[in-house]
Motif scaffolding. Sequence first.
Motif, short mmCIF file in Angstrom:
data_model
loop_
_atom_site.label_atom_id
_atom_site.label_comp_id
_atom_site.label_asym_id
_atom_site.label_seq_id
_atom_site.Cartn_x
_atom_site.Cartn_y
_atom_site.Cartn_z
N UNK A 109 0.94 -1.10 -0.53
CA UNK A 109 -0.11 0.26 0.05
C UNK A 109 0.76 1.24 0.16
N UNK A 110 0.52 2.31 -0.70
CA UNK A 110 1.11 3.61 -0.25
C UNK A 110 -0.04 4.65 -0.45
N UNK A 111 1.04 5.48 -0.16
CA UNK A 111 -0.40 7.10 -0.52
C UNK A 111 -0.88 7.13 0.49
N UNK A 112 -1.81 7.65 0.36
CA UNK A 112 -2.70 8.88 2.17
C UNK A 112 -4.39 8.89 1.51
N UNK A 113 -4.57 8.93 3.19
CA UNK A 113 -5.95 8.62 2.99
C UNK A 113 -6.71 10.10 3.31
N UNK A 114 -8.13 10.10 3.10
CA UNK A 114 -8.93 11.52 4.30
C UNK A 114 -10.01 11.23 4.00
N UNK A 115 -10.91 11.50 5.17
CA UNK A 115 -11.50 11.21 5.79
C UNK A 115 -13.25 12.76 5.50
N UNK A 116 -13.94 12.61 4.92
CA UNK A 116 -14.47 14.00 5.46
C UNK A 116 -15.54 14.38 5.24
N UNK A 117 -16.38 14.59 6.87
CA UNK A 117 -17.50 14.56 7.20
C UNK A 117 -18.65 15.83 6.74
N UNK A 118 -19.64 15.45 6.76
CA UNK A 118 -20.89 16.38 6.20
C UNK A 118 -21.55 16.18 7.40
N UNK A 119 -22.32 17.01 7.58
CA UNK A 119 -23.79 17.08 8.36
C UNK A 119 -24.51 17.97 8.17
#
Length: 127
Positions: free
Chosen positions: A117-127
Amino acid sequence: VESGSQKGWVASWLIKKKNYNSKSAGRLAEATIVLDPGHGGVDSGTQASNGAMEKTYTLRTALKVYKLLKAKNVHVIMTRHTNKPVALASRPALSNRVKANIYISFHFNSAGEQYAAEGYEVFKYHH
């Protein structure tokens, strides 16, 4: 703050800054950012091949980002500054309490195989 017929505001954390110049500062200086170095204390996270713990890298990375943002007059809040445990629920609770514009949690995930695995991950929360 008023200037002629225009009204605006200055963030409270900028009022006492000696090096703050509103004309050259960008909107970033008006933001509140919470940095969360993942893990800490007895929660070490994953372990690197050299034996270093994830909690060490997350703290080092977050502290570097903290310094860079503070240099831009950003209101930055850290969930931890040292290798201490921080309860999982209190991390985003802090962000909500201070009404942060963004909450960044640092992690260095591992994969079972080398180079799987490589890279990055982004999680974005919308409410």
